[in-house]
Enzyme design. Structure first.
Site: not given
Length: 419
Positions: A18-19, A22
């Site tokens: 997920h990170e 980003h």
């Protein structure tokens, strides 16, 4: 211990991807990423590479990518402040020392008169001979304070300087990578375990069932029902379910020989209502097919996404209550149960959790990625950004409400599993 390891690996991998979404799209947009963190709270491991600090933190409840320009990230030097600077070969400041405990050769001392470390990139002030001097600041200059080095962030490297599209993609990429991770996990399952063929092969025939009374046996392949060709199990199930007490003609393939059987389904009460059954169980054969595994990965990701949205819909309508939600404790206990069923089931569980995290983060709620995307949508429609203080207040309230929800859900989990 095995459950704890499985939980850490699964949850850590989901948060990492997920990170990573980003991070990759922030860097692609030219945004400086100050920190890539897995977990919250006190730092237990940290490593700086380039301009980014990579950390693992104590509480394994999520993670974050801290981008330049967010959360009061800008650095201002107030007039009258005394600091030390070092000049590079281009006579630009490449190091700024905010406390004078640390010194290095050729350090110059200035009393700041005015400065701009974001756009014009300069410091103007009085040197030790009371002369007013002005120096440009290098784009990759660092500020040293309490033995900690921080890169300055020129405005064009900050989150707020980018277009609505670039900022939106940097935020949306986190949930997107959760779906991508789920797809690759399902793909790996298809390659390692095989994919279901969905052939209508009878796995088990229950004793004294309509199928058993008609002479059906384990391993029979159903070819036709009442003259209708059957190629998948779902077709067999649909043909039977509404035919209670009606004799049906089954054409089966048994060891290469076709046989015709008359089966009369009986009506059975289930949670979904009354349906007709013939008393057989099914487990789809598995086959290894690389192309089929790709299709399987995409189909499973889509199906589980649809199922989770359906569950969220029941939460909105009230048929699914907050007491039915699970937090970290509930996920840990579920992981413990799934881990006992083998590594393939654990992989499927990880994919489902990844999809769930992606969907939850896309909800248009303050403090979540979906909430931030909603503000970007308003900005695109209005042609100007929402006031930062108002947006910050909305996100702060959202964080507080999410923390309360987390406490309530965790308490429900504790009561459910330990009392």
């Amino acid at each position: 211990m095995e459950t704890a390891i499985a939980f850490i690996i699964i949850f850590g991998s989901i948060v990492f991807f997920h990170e990573l979404g980003h991070f990759i799209f922030a860097k692609k947009a030219g945004i400086m990423v100050r920190e890539f963190a897995i977990g919250f709270g006190p730092k237990i491991f940290g490593m700086t590479k380039g301009e980014t600090l990579y950390t693992i933190r104590l509480l394994p409840l999520g993670g974050y990518v801290r981008m330049a320009g967010e959360d009061l990230d800008s650095i201002e030097l107030q007039p009258g402040y005394r600091l030390g600077v070092r000049l590079n070969e281009n006579n630009e400041i490449d190091q700024i020392v905010l406390n004078q405990n640390k010194q290095f050769p050729d350090m110059l001392f200035l009393e700041v008169e005015r400065s701009d470390l974001m756009k014009e990139m300069y410091i103007e002030g009085y040197d030790e001979e009371e002369r007013l001097v002005r120096y440009q600041v290098a784009r990759k200059a660092v500020i040293i304070e309490n033995n900690t080095e921080t890169f300055i962030a020129p405005y064009d490297r900050q989150f707020g300087s980018k277009t609505v599209g670039q900022r939106s993609m940097a935020i949306f990429a986190g949930p997107l990578f959760n779906f991508i991770l789920a797809f690759f996990i399902f793909l790996a399952l298809g390659l390692l375990q095989g994919i279901p063929t969905n052939e209508p092969i009878i796995t088990t025939v229950a004793d004294n069932s309509p199928a058993a009374l008609a002479g059906m046996k384990d391993g029979d392949l159903v070819k036709e029902i009442d003259g209708m060709p059957i190629t998948e199990w779902e077709e067999l199930s649909l043909a039977v379910r509404d035919s209670a007490n009606e004799p049906m003609t089954f054409v089966i393939d048994r060891d290469g020989t076709k046989e015709e059987l008359i089966v009369t389904p009986k009506e059975v009460a289930t949670e979904a209502g009354k349906v007709a059954q013939i008393g057989v169980q099914y487990k789809s054969p598995l086959e290894k097919n690389p192309i089929g595994a790709i299709v399987f990965g995409a189909e499973q990701t889509y199906e589980w996404t649809k199922r989770i949205f359906t569950i969220l819909g029941t939460l909105v309508t009230g048929s699914f209550s907050i007491d039915d939600l699970s937090g970290p404790v509930g996920i840990y206990k579920a992981t413990e149960t799934v881990a006992q069923l083998g590594v393939y089931n654990l992989m499927q569980w990880a994919a489902i959790l990844s999809i769930n995290l992606g969907i939850m983060n896309l909800l248009p709620l303050p403090a979540l990625d979906g909430g931030r995307l909603l503000f970007f949508l308003f900005e695109a429609i209005r042609g100007k950004p929402v006031d930062k203080q108002k947006e910050g207040m909305v996100h702060f309230v959202g964080i507080m409400l999410l923390m309360v929800l987390m406490v309530v859900v965790t308490w429900n989990d504790i009561q459910r599993f330990f009392f």
